[in-house]
Design an enzyme around this catalytic site. Structure first.
Site, PDB file in Angstrom:
ATOM      1  N   ILE A  31       0.832  -1.218   0.000  1.00 32.83           N
ATOM      2  CA  ILE A  31       0.000   0.000   0.000  1.00 32.83           C
ATOM      3  C   ILE A  31       0.864   1.264   0.000  1.00 32.83           C
ATOM      4  O   ILE A  31       0.405   2.344  -0.387  1.00 32.83           O
ATOM      5  CB  ILE A  31      -0.953  -0.031   1.227  1.00 32.83           C
ATOM      6  CG1 ILE A  31      -2.185   0.812   0.981  1.00 32.83           C
ATOM      7  CG2 ILE A  31      -0.232   0.361   2.509  1.00 32.83           C
ATOM      8  CD1 ILE A  31      -3.295   0.565   1.996  1.00 32.83           C
ATOM      9  N   ASN A  86      11.703  -8.783   6.645  1.00 35.00           N
ATOM     10  CA  ASN A  86      12.021  -8.114   7.908  1.00 35.00           C
ATOM     11  C   ASN A  86      11.512  -8.986   9.051  1.00 35.00           C
ATOM     12  O   ASN A  86      10.371  -9.446   9.019  1.00 35.00           O
ATOM     13  CB  ASN A  86      11.351  -6.739   7.957  1.00 35.00           C
ATOM     14  CG  ASN A  86      11.900  -5.800   6.903  1.00 35.00           C
ATOM     15  OD1 ASN A  86      13.088  -5.809   6.615  1.00 35.00           O
ATOM     16  ND2 ASN A  86      11.030  -5.005   6.303  1.00 35.00           N
ATOM     17  N   VAL A  95       4.378  -5.568  10.495  1.00 32.60           N
ATOM     18  CA  VAL A  95       3.192  -6.430  10.458  1.00 32.60           C
ATOM     19  C   VAL A  95       3.625  -7.842  10.822  1.00 32.60           C
ATOM     20  O   VAL A  95       4.475  -8.441  10.134  1.00 32.60           O
ATOM     21  CB  VAL A  95       2.530  -6.408   9.067  1.00 32.60           C
ATOM     22  CG1 VAL A  95       1.369  -7.392   9.012  1.00 32.60           C
ATOM     23  CG2 VAL A  95       2.059  -4.999   8.711  1.00 32.60           C
ATOM     24  N   HIS A  99       5.931 -12.077   5.806  1.00 29.82           N
ATOM     25  CA  HIS A  99       5.761 -11.615   4.429  1.00 29.82           C
ATOM     26  C   HIS A  99       7.126 -11.374   3.806  1.00 29.82           C
ATOM     27  O   HIS A  99       8.078 -10.989   4.494  1.00 29.82           O
ATOM     28  CB  HIS A  99       4.907 -10.344   4.370  1.00 29.82           C
ATOM     29  CG  HIS A  99       5.355  -9.255   5.291  1.00 29.82           C
ATOM     30  ND1 HIS A  99       5.061  -9.256   6.641  1.00 29.82           N
ATOM     31  CD2 HIS A  99       6.089  -8.139   5.067  1.00 29.82           C
ATOM     32  CE1 HIS A  99       5.598  -8.183   7.204  1.00 29.82           C
ATOM     33  NE2 HIS A  99       6.236  -7.480   6.271  1.00 29.82           N
TER      34      HIS A  99
HETATM   35  P1  AMP Z   1       7.266  -4.764   7.439  1.00 29.09           P
HETATM   36  O1  AMP Z   1       7.916  -3.524   7.968  1.00 29.09           O
HETATM   37  O2  AMP Z   1       8.224  -5.677   6.753  1.00 29.09           O
HETATM   38  O3  AMP Z   1       6.410  -5.457   8.485  1.00 29.09           O
HETATM   39  O4  AMP Z   1       6.309  -4.270   6.283  1.00 29.09           O
HETATM   40  C1  AMP Z   1       4.938  -4.132   6.383  1.00 29.09           C
HETATM   41  C2  AMP Z   1       4.465  -3.619   5.046  1.00 29.09           C
HETATM   42  O5  AMP Z   1       3.075  -3.809   4.952  1.00 29.09           O
HETATM   43  C3  AMP Z   1       4.741  -2.133   4.811  1.00 29.09           C
HETATM   44  O6  AMP Z   1       5.556  -1.989   3.652  1.00 29.09           O
HETATM   45  C4  AMP Z   1       3.338  -1.550   4.608  1.00 29.09           C
HETATM   46  O7  AMP Z   1       3.310  -0.539   3.635  1.00 29.09           O
HETATM   47  C5  AMP Z   1       2.555  -2.772   4.184  1.00 29.09           C
HETATM   48  N1  AMP Z   1       1.115  -2.731   4.459  1.00 29.09           N
HETATM   49  C6  AMP Z   1       0.514  -2.432   5.634  1.00 29.09           C
HETATM   50  N2  AMP Z   1      -0.813  -2.503   5.516  1.00 29.09           N
HETATM   51  C7  AMP Z   1      -1.068  -2.853   4.213  1.00 29.09           C
HETATM   52  C8  AMP Z   1      -2.255  -3.093   3.461  1.00 29.09           C
HETATM   53  N3  AMP Z   1      -3.480  -2.972   4.001  1.00 29.09           N
HETATM   54  N4  AMP Z   1      -2.131  -3.423   2.150  1.00 29.09           N
HETATM   55  C9  AMP Z   1      -0.901  -3.540   1.594  1.00 29.09           C
HETATM   56  N5  AMP Z   1       0.246  -3.341   2.249  1.00 29.09           N
HETATM   57  C10 AMP Z   1       0.168  -2.992   3.534  1.00 29.09           C
END
Ligand code: AMP
Ligand code: ZN
Length: 116
Positions: A31, A86, A95, A99
């Site tokens: 996003i 990460n 998150v 991922h």
């Molecule tokens: P991390 O720091 O590796 O946990 O990355 C989490 C990623 O999730 C970030 O790059 C956010 O931009 C992405 N993110 C959070 N919420 C959403 C969402 N609803 N749809 C798509 N990406 C998201």
């Protein structure tokens, strides 16, 4: 996990820009893209971090690694890309549903990490 945002995305309960889905994995655009192309590949099963991955997740995690190149090419990344997972506080994870980020674009992604 009922209140996990990526579980909800994988189930279609929260909208996303989906790239790919099968029984085990789901791919969707970030996003808040950090490069011209930035998408995520996740296991559908809730696995909080790489610390929590075990033998039950071999199929899904193997699939993510073997699909990454094909999905990247499908998004126009035919000259390389970076795959990032990460992990935990030190890894900068925000998150807590495992991922893999796929990042790329015409220009090189840059240094692997910022030097301390
Ligand atoms: P991390 O720091 O590796 O946990 O990355 C989490 C990623 O999730 C970030 O790059 C956010 O931009 C992405 N993110 C959070 N919420 C959403 C969402 N609803 N749809 C798509 N990406 C998201
Ligand atoms: Zn989850």
């Amino acid at each position: 996990m009922t209140d996990c945002i990526f579980c909800k995305i994988a189930k279609g309960e929260i909208p996303s820009r989906k790239i790919y889905e099968d029984d085990d994995i789901f791919a969707f655009h970030d996003i808040n893209p950090q490069r011209p192309v930035h998408f995520m590949i996740i296991p559908k099963a809730h696995i909080a971090t790489l610390y929590d991955a075990d033998v039950r997740h071999h199929a899904a995690l193997g699939k993510i690694l073997t699909k990454a190149g094909e999905l990247a090419r499908g998004e126009g990344l035919d000259d390389g890309f970076r795959l990032i997972a990460n992990t935990g506080r030190v890894g900068g994870q925000e998150v807590y549903h495992l991922h893999f980020h796929v990042l790329g674009g015409p220009e090189p992604v840059g240094p692997m990490v910022q030097r301390l």
